[in-house]
Design a protein around this motif. Structure first.
Motif, PDB file in Angstrom:
ATOM      1  N   ASP A 173      11.611   6.535 -15.373  1.00 26.74           N
ATOM      2  CA  ASP A 173      10.866   5.297 -15.569  1.00 26.74           C
ATOM      3  C   ASP A 173      10.238   5.256 -16.964  1.00 26.74           C
ATOM      4  O   ASP A 173      10.255   4.203 -17.627  1.00 26.74           O
ATOM      5  N   ILE A 174       9.701   6.382 -17.437  1.00 22.94           N
ATOM      6  CA  ILE A 174       9.092   6.418 -18.771  1.00 22.94           C
ATOM      7  C   ILE A 174      10.135   6.154 -19.848  1.00 22.94           C
ATOM      8  O   ILE A 174       9.919   5.358 -20.774  1.00 22.94           O
TER       9      ILE A 174
ATOM     10  N   ASP B 252       0.805  -1.223   0.000  1.00 25.98           N
ATOM     11  CA  ASP B 252       0.000   0.000   0.000  1.00 25.98           C
ATOM     12  C   ASP B 252       0.836   1.270   0.000  1.00 25.98           C
ATOM     13  O   ASP B 252       0.275   2.364  -0.092  1.00 25.98           O
ATOM     14  N   SER B 253       2.143   1.143   0.106  1.00 25.16           N
ATOM     15  CA  SER B 253       2.995   2.333   0.140  1.00 25.16           C
ATOM     16  C   SER B 253       3.285   2.817  -1.274  1.00 25.16           C
ATOM     17  O   SER B 253       3.016   2.132  -2.261  1.00 25.16           O
ATOM     18  N   LEU B 254       3.847   4.025  -1.355  1.00 24.20           N
ATOM     19  CA  LEU B 254       4.169   4.647  -2.635  1.00 24.20           C
ATOM     20  C   LEU B 254       5.584   4.267  -3.064  1.00 24.20           C
ATOM     21  O   LEU B 254       6.490   4.169  -2.234  1.00 24.20           O
ATOM     22  N   ALA B 255       5.744   4.049  -4.350  1.00 25.30           N
ATOM     23  CA  ALA B 255       7.067   3.799  -4.902  1.00 25.30           C
ATOM     24  C   ALA B 255       7.778   5.119  -5.162  1.00 25.30           C
ATOM     25  O   ALA B 255       7.184   6.206  -5.083  1.00 25.30           O
ATOM     26  N   LEU B 256       9.055   5.032  -5.489  1.00 21.95           N
ATOM     27  CA  LEU B 256       9.835   6.245  -5.733  1.00 21.95           C
ATOM     28  C   LEU B 256       9.312   7.003  -6.947  1.00 21.95           C
ATOM     29  O   LEU B 256       9.289   8.232  -6.956  1.00 21.95           O
ATOM     30  N   LYS B 257       8.857   6.281  -7.965  1.00 17.09           N
ATOM     31  CA  LYS B 257       8.334   6.952  -9.157  1.00 17.09           C
ATOM     32  C   LYS B 257       6.989   7.616  -8.895  1.00 17.09           C
ATOM     33  O   LYS B 257       6.555   8.467  -9.679  1.00 17.09           O
TER      34      LYS B 257
END
Length: 705
Positions: free
Chosen positions: A306-307, A291-296
């Motif tokens: 990442d893109i 449920d946590s946020l990733a670095l991106k």
């Protein structure tokens, strides 16, 4: 069997011969009342053409398996449909034989059957798409996004709609829409001609290559005079053969030794870079828990990296997929959207790098001046300007009388935080030129890198404003909630938490007196809290608006349909958005003067390709605007701002899905990439073509001298 007084539909190519010379009409007979013309062979008798089709003479030298083309067209073989400017043969017993007549100038021919003069004819004239130029017809508009992304868009919009439409008014509207859906008009079932229209469009797309194949073998049906070569021609043939021998030896050496070595070196290097990219992508996508946020999901720079890495991982797969077009007929249009997506992505990255080099060169040459200007702007607007605004609020702002003690307390608190923040930023000020140099050098990777870095830098340098907004919003919300509760107490009521309603309640005199005092006290303190809350909310919304502008620039640089727009201007038939039929008002009096015998009534319809509209090309931008409007300009957001509740930011999955629309939802693994790059198309064995009288081989024909 074509019935009398029926409607015979004939699909006629617009580039068919208009001269008065006789010929044979070849094509497909989809039904007794539906005929598709592929080619017209002039100066050839129909009986000879039928024999050539029976033994496979007209389909010799096919570059690819002919079964693919026939299967796509929904037919098993091509056949003779009729004659052009010739009377039907006397022994012709086929009741569906078609005789066409032209006068050499008009685009519209006349038709008649051998023994039926009352049959109405409808001629659908079409322009052949050029497969070499990747032109084709389609019933549905071309999608510039991948298929899995379209499904994700629909699911995201539905989730967003469910989140925002929780109010009773929205529920009532949905119920009303459901009731209206129960009273729709009964839809009639589609006719057989309508159901067969996609197959007819496939036949139109394949007609050009099929006509070229038939025209190439047509000279084999005509009589040819044979003669022996002269002495000079034999000398030239011997010299050419010797030169071809040396050329073949050199070409075999290059293709046998040099080319495989270079290819394997390139593949190994590409897979090595792919492994490095996979490691970086795993770091950017790592989450502490599900449920946590990733670095991106936190940094715009990580999102941009990442893109670019996702595009780098997908480009080899796209290239290998497009290379397979050479092993198939050009009329197969499944990979045409992928071609546009691939080159649109390359053009965007190239333009991004070109613009980034220009921006980076300017930033590096003027790094000191850029650092000074950024320092001045941030100091004046986020530190000194905000400090002056807070000091102004503590002393009767604009003539409004606020609570001096509360305003002074809040002012000193916020000013102390600003002074501490100013000292922290001042200690980092000597490193700002180095940061600007880093941003300038990162611009050589594209203009999107400095924009994303500046967006993250703006978020870091304005974190104190976000803290002020959060604190003032919480204080305002708590105070407003207490005032509402005390107002109910003042009226002799209370909020029933279990039933979520307001009920009557009997309070003691002490409770009423204390509640009245607290209600009066908090009501007089509320304007002071509102003044600070509006100040920090305005500052926070300004920063959100500025970041929205930067995100819009990133979306344009990463996803703008530049290549599609150029194709729309250059050749709109490569971007089909549907088809249309135009009834032509062409009286055939001129043609009837050439052929005085009676002809059945004939109408002419022009089938045209409708280019992809600009609305469809920018459909994902409209979806993004709809999400932003649905999230930030909805009544719920106005309610949250009015009551001091926290306005949740739009999820980056919904905000940045536009930039990922041309990338697959699941990237190919390193093993799959190695398999796709190392497989060779030369090992694939072509399927033989089965004809009524035998099998045709696919060996390359020797070059004729």
């Amino acid at each position: 069997m074509v019935t009398a007084n029926g409607l015979l539909r004939i699909f006629w190519p617009s580039d068919s011969p208009r001269s008065k010379a006789g010929g044979t009409i070849l094509g497909w007979r989809n039904s007794d009342l539906d005929i598709f013309v592929v080619s017209i062979l002039q100066d050839v008798e129909p009986r000879r053409v039928e024999n050539a089709l029976r033994v496979g003479t007209l389909v010799r030298g096919s570059p690819h398996p002919l079964g693919q083309l026939l299967q796509l067209c929904g037919r098993s073989t091509i056949q003779v449909l009729g004659s052009l400017n010739l009377d039907p043969p006397e022994d012709q017993s086929d009741p569906s034989w078609v005789s066409a007549y032209t006068n050499g100038t008009s685009l519209f021919p006349l038709f008649r059957g051998p023994g039926d003069r009352t049959l109405a004819v409808q001629v659908v004239i079409f322009d052949r798409p050029s497969p070499a130029r990747m032109q084709y017809l389609s019933l549905l508009p071309m999608s510039l996004a991948l298929g899995d992304k379209i499904l994700n868009y629909d699911s995201t919009l539905s989730e967003l709609g469910r989140e925002e439409d929780a109010g009773t008014e929205s529920v009532r509207k949905r119920q009303l829409i459901d009731k209206i859906g129960l009273h729709t008009v009964v839809k009639h079932s589609r006719t057989q001609k309508e159901l067969f229209l996609p197959t007819i469009l496939n036949q139109i797309n394949c007609s050009s290559e099929m006509a070229q194949l038939l025209a190439k073998n047509a000279p084999l049906l005509r009589t040819r005079e044979k003669r022996s070569l002269s002495v000079g021609e034999r000398v030239v043939e011997s010299a050419t053969t010797l030169w071809d021998y040396f050329f073949d030896i050199a070409w075999r050496f290059l293709t046998t030794w040099c080319y495989p070595l270079l290819t394997w070196s390139f593949v190994v290097g590409l897979v090595g870079h792919r492994i490095i990219a996979e490691i970086i992508l795993r770091v950017l996508e790592w989450r502490l828990h599900p449920d946590s946020l990733a670095l991106k999901d936190v940094l715009a720079t990580a999102q941009q990296v990442d893109i670019r890495l996702q595009q780098f991982c997908y480009w080899p797969i796209q290239y290998v997929t497009l290379r397979k077009r050479k092993d198939e007929w050009e009329s197969i249009t499944d990979r045409h959207p992928e071609y546009i997506r691939f080159y649109n992505s390359l053009w965007l990255v190239a333009n991004d790098v070109i613009i980034g080099i220009a921006i980076g060169s300017y930033i590096i040459d003027h790094a000191e001046w850029v650092a000074l200007q950024i320092n001045i702007i941030l100091s004046e607007w986020t530190v000194d300007g905000l400090r002056d605004m807070i000091v102004w609020l503590t002393d009767a702002p604009a003539g409004f009388k606020l609570n001096n003690e509360l305003a002074a307390f809040l002012g000193r608190l916020f000013v102390w935080v600003i002074d501490y923040w100013k000292e922290c930023v001042g200690s980092l000020r000597p490193y700002l030129p180095h940061v600007i140099y880093f941003i300038g050098f990162s611009s050589f990777a594209g203009a999107t890198m400095p924009i994303s870095l500046f967006s993250d830098l703006l978020s870091v340098l304005t974190v104190h404003i976000y803290c002020f907004y959060t604190a003032s919003a919480r204080i305002f919300h708590w105070q407003l909630t207490i005032i509402v509760s005390l107002f109910h107490l003042f009226r002799g009521k209370k909020h029933n938490v279990l039933r979520n309603r307001i009920d009557s309640c009997d309070y003691d005199l002490d409770q009423l007196l204390l509640g009245t005092i607290l209600f009066t006290l908090l009501s007089f303190l509320l304007p002071t809290i509102i003044a600070f809350y509006l100040t920090f909310t305005s500052a926070r919304m300004s920063i959100v608006f500025l970041k929205a502008i930067l995100d819009t620039l990133l979306a344009c640089l990463n996803h703008f349909p530049l290549f599609a727009l150029m194709l729309r201007v250059k050749d709109s038939r490569r971007l089909p958005g549907g088809i249309c039929f135009e009834l032509q008002d062409t009286p055939p009096a001129m043609l009837r003067s050439v052929h005085p015998q009676g002809f059945p009534p004939c109408s002419y319809v022009l089938l045209k390709s409708v280019p992809l509209s600009l609305r469809a090309m920018f459909d994902q931008y409209f979806q993004l605007g709809y999400r932003l409007r649905k999230h930030y300009f909805s009544p719920s957001v106005v309610y949250c701002l009015s009551t001091g509740q926290f306005v949740p930011p739009l999820r980056r999955k919904s905000l940045y899905s536009l930039q990922y629309s041309m990338l697959p939802a699941r990237r190919a693994s390193i093993k799959e990439l190695w398999r796709r790059l190392t497989e060779t198309s030369s090992t694939a064995v072509r399927d033989p073509i089965t004809v009524p009288n035998g099998t045709l081989s696919h060996r390359r024909q020797p070059r004729k001298i």
